[in-house]
Design an enzyme around this catalytic site. Structure first.
Site, PDB file in Angstrom:
ATOM      1  CG  ASN A 116      29.451  68.860   9.172  1.00 25.78           C
ATOM      2  OD1 ASN A 116      28.499  68.090   9.279  1.00 25.78           O
ATOM      3  ND2 ASN A 116      30.674  68.444   8.908  1.00 25.78           N
ATOM      4  CG  HIS A 128      23.785  59.185  23.139  1.00 26.78           C
ATOM      5  ND1 HIS A 128      25.116  58.816  23.125  1.00 26.78           N
ATOM      6  CD2 HIS A 128      23.525  59.678  21.901  1.00 26.78           C
ATOM      7  CE1 HIS A 128      25.637  59.084  21.936  1.00 26.78           C
ATOM      8  NE2 HIS A 128      24.699  59.611  21.172  1.00 26.78           N
ATOM      9  CG  HIS A 178      29.375  57.145  15.625  1.00 24.27           C
ATOM     10  ND1 HIS A 178      28.531  56.224  16.215  1.00 24.27           N
ATOM     11  CD2 HIS A 178      28.842  58.357  15.902  1.00 24.27           C
ATOM     12  CE1 HIS A 178      27.539  56.846  16.825  1.00 24.27           C
ATOM     13  NE2 HIS A 178      27.700  58.151  16.640  1.00 24.27           N
TER      14      HIS A 178
END
Length: 735
Positions: free
Chosen positions: A60, A452, A609
């Protein structure tokens, strides 16, 4: 004196940050990575599980440094002005951010050395040094160096006759200072660089009867580096690693169709040569080497991270995945059948979808129904066309294979392939070109917008009529991540959905302007405005004394216009529950601004998510799922979609998801007004642990019916929600 001045400046910066009604996006992200690191601190997890989370924080941090710190340097290097949400301009913000990153890395190192490293011995493994090896093992290592590593090493000299070499990002590099044998003249010293090969394992593994040794490749190279520098003295050998600016933006192009893919490829190459924004070095790095690197790359001590342990903790994936320890990572719970289905195996997915809308909740439900839909459509002679948006794919993707099969079988296949998906560009270009060669109609994104949204449409001839089958999702068409990411997906033949999706594909593949969608909200066309309208409606109801409430579950909350409306709604008396996994720029609980807003983040075994938006609407709630977070990029620079849930049974299942997220007391952190997060703890008394990453595997139809948000019966929209079919009870399922 200098230290005192620095402290006063730092206190001034912190005061400005605390006064701002908004939390810095980048500082908020760092708090998220701290929550991930908190999983590695958890003593209830075993060593290998903790190493996994430490490796995730390192990965990350690499991406954050490359993209977000890189983006900051785009302003600094080109003299552009930037004011962060914290209120700081680009120069003081750089110091504030990089100082915070330094503190994070210090904690990573402390955790590794003090808490994790001592646990290795009891797990029968060692991070070895050459001194730990027996004579026979030393010979094996020496042979490995001579036969495998040595031929791949290339010393790169830098002096007045040799240009400074191009050093790669995310690669372990030795900076070696040498001098002529026997001389003490410092002017005779030379510097060269040795990059360690990326295609060799980080650890050389030696197995003993009762333990396993993991010997770092840098330890091996350092032990035998004299073989690269014969007849000279080595003054110092220091390991370091760099991160380069990987942030780029596509430029307007008059000939976008012809040059678009070439431009993407060129940007990827340029990423390898971007300016250096971070240097990781050993604790005792040679001062002359470090000074030269800082001068060469125009950086200072803020950009330098001294490692007290290993450099690059992503290396722990090799240990975690070692065959000896693979059973030490807690196994994934097997998926359970969707409540809407009641069984896992489906003979005919088309028949099942015609009967009812099916809500999938991953990873608790299998991704298999989506793959079966694609694979069955590819082989079905009655299927006429398949249209799909792709953002990220699994390796060896069954999605790609199904589309290739469909094209070979003569079906019309149209794929909107987003080749700008960050760090997946090369894979996406390769897969898109495979599809194109097979005869699929491939669209490589829409201009400067990033696609997206996640939508699938299948058209099937069923005798007297043509039926359209659709899948709308919050997650990617990626069967690998579907086992680890929480997402929702809707399988439907509802004509209002399928009409909207047909319109959507006509817009992105041709020259069409849509009339108003019936069940979709899209960006960049209208999403911000529609979300604001629904927030304002809740505020209006609250001012009238009517029931109100907002509950939103997203990955990131950053858009200032929406945050401002949430503040106004809070001031009007609307209770607001926000479940924001990562970045949150809204400051909750501030007197006169946001007393009625609560923000929590859930970080645990699964990556949260899914995006779900709930607006109470006087007891007739509006509930949306979709691909979009509340971010400027989502509303202005991406093609996104939110889909309203119209089936009452499906809507009630989604309300349960939100209610469970608010009930979790194992994986949850609450955001405080000062920008810090506090871990939720099980209170004393009768309260029990409630872990959503376990509870969602055990949901029963009666749990769904009882779910509440904004918990008074007169407020609650779904107290009379329709019954879930008896066959949908997993406990009663025949299969």
């Amino acid at each position: 004196m200098e230290e005192s001045k620095f402290m006063r400046t730092s206190e001034k910066f912190n005061e400005l940050i605390d006064q701002s009604d908004f939390i810095s996006r980048d500082l908020s992200w760092l708090k998220f990575n701290e929550r991930v690191l908190d999983q590695a601190r958890d003593p209830n997890r075993n060593l290998f599980d903790r190493l996994k989370f430490l490796a995730i924080t390192a990965s990350n941090l690499d991406e954050f440094s490359s993209i977000r710190v890189g983006s900051l340097y785009n302003y600094l290097d080109y003299g552009k002005e930037r004011v962060d949400y914290s209120g700081l301009r680009e120069v003081p913000f750089r110091k504030t951010l990089l100082k915070a990153l330094q503190q994070f890395v210090t904690e990573q190192n402390r955790l590794y050395k003090e808490e994790l490293l001592p646990l290795f011995k009891e797990r029968r493994c060692i991070i070895a040094t050459m001194g730990d090896l027996q004579e026979e093992e030393k010979k094996k290592v020496s042979d490995y160096f001579d036969r495998t590593i040595y031929p791949m090493l290339t010393p790169m000299l830098y002096d007045y006759t040799h240009v400074f070499p191009v050093l790669l990002a995310k690669v372990l590099i030795f900076g070696v200072i040498t001098q002529t044998k026997g001389t003490t003249n410092e002017e005779d010293r030379k510097l060269s660089f040795v990059q360690l090969p990326l295609n060799l394992p980080r650890f050389y593994v030696l197995e003993r009867e009762n333990e396993i040794l993991f010997l770092p490749i840098e330890t091996i190279v350092k032990a035998f580096i004299k073989k690269l520098y014969r007849n000279v003295d080595i003054v110092s050998t220091n390991l370091f690693r760099i991160i380069r600016n990987g942030d780029f933006s596509l430029e307007e192009n008059d000939d976008m169709e012809v040059d678009f893919i070439d431009e993407i490829k060129q940007k990827i190459k340029n990423r390898r040569l971007g300016r250096v924004v971070k240097v990781e070095v050993e604790q005792d790095v040679n001062d002359d080497l470090l000074s030269l690197l800082k001068k060469r790359w125009e950086i200072d001590d803020y950009n330098v991270y001294r490692s007290a342990g290993l450099i690059d903790y992503t290396c722990f994936w090799q240990i975690v995945k070692h065959s000896e320890f693979k059973d030490q990572i807690p196994p994934l719970h097997p998926p359970v059948p969707p409540l809407s289905l009641g069984r896992e195996r489906i003979t005919d997915i088309f028949e099942m979808m015609r009967e009812r809308d099916i809500l999938l909740h991953h990873p608790y439900n299998n991704f298999e129904p989506v793959l079966q839909l694609l694979e069955q459509a590819a082989e079905d002679p009655n299927v006429l066309s398949i249209k799909l948006t792709i953002y990220r794919l699994a390796k060896n993707s069954r999605v790609t294979e199904a589309l290739l099969t469909a094209a070979e079988n003569g079906k019309h296949v149209a794929v909107l392939f987003e080749v700008k998906a960050r760090f997946d560009e090369e894979n996406n270009i390769r897969e898109a070109q495979r599809l194109q060669k097979a005869g699929c109609f491939v669209i490589y994104g829409i201009g400067l917008l990033k696609t997206h949204t996640k939508l699938l449409l299948i058209v099937r001839n069923e005798g007297e009529k043509v039926v359209r089958y659709a899948h709308l999702s919050t997650g990617n068409y990626n069967e690998d991540t579907a086992r680890l990411y929480t997402d929702i997906g809707l399988l439907t033949t509802n004509e209002e959905y399928t009409y909207d999706i047909s319109e959507f594909f006509n817009v992105i593949t041709g020259h069409s302007l849509p009339s108003d969608y019936r069940n979709l909200i899209t960006a960049p066309r209208q999403m911000r405005e529609r979300i604001i309208d629904m927030i304002q409606n809740e505020a209006k109801n609250a001012r009238k004394g009517l029931p109100s409430g907002i509950c939103i579950k997203i990955n990131s909350l950053e858009d200032r216009a929406v945050i401002d409306e949430l503040y106004k709604a809070s001031q009007a008396g609307v209770p607001i529950e926000l479940i924001v996994r990562g970045i949150c720029c809204l400051r909750p609980g501030r007197v006169g601004l946001s007393e009625n807003i609560r923000v929590r983040s859930i970080v645990g075994n699964f990556l949260e998510h899914s995006r779900i938006y709930y607006f109470h609407n006087q007891g007739d709630p509006l509930v949306y799922g979709g691909s979009a977070d509340v971010m400027v990029r989502s509303f202005d620079r991406r093609i996104e979609s939110l889909f309203i849930l119209v089936d009452e049974r499906v809507k009630q299942e989604t309300i349960l998801m939100l209610a469970y997220n608010l009930k979790d007391n194992v994986n949850s952190y609450e955001l405080r007004e000062d920008g810090t997060y506090e871990k939720c703890r099980v209170a004393t008394g009768d309260e029990e642990e409630f872990d959503i990453h376990k509870a969602f595997f055990e949901v029963k139809p009666n749990d769904v019916k009882k779910a509440r948000l904004f918990d008074t019966r007169e407020n609650y929209a779904c107290s009379d929600a329709p019954e879930i079919p008896a066959e949908a009870n997993p406990a009663d399922a025949a299969e």
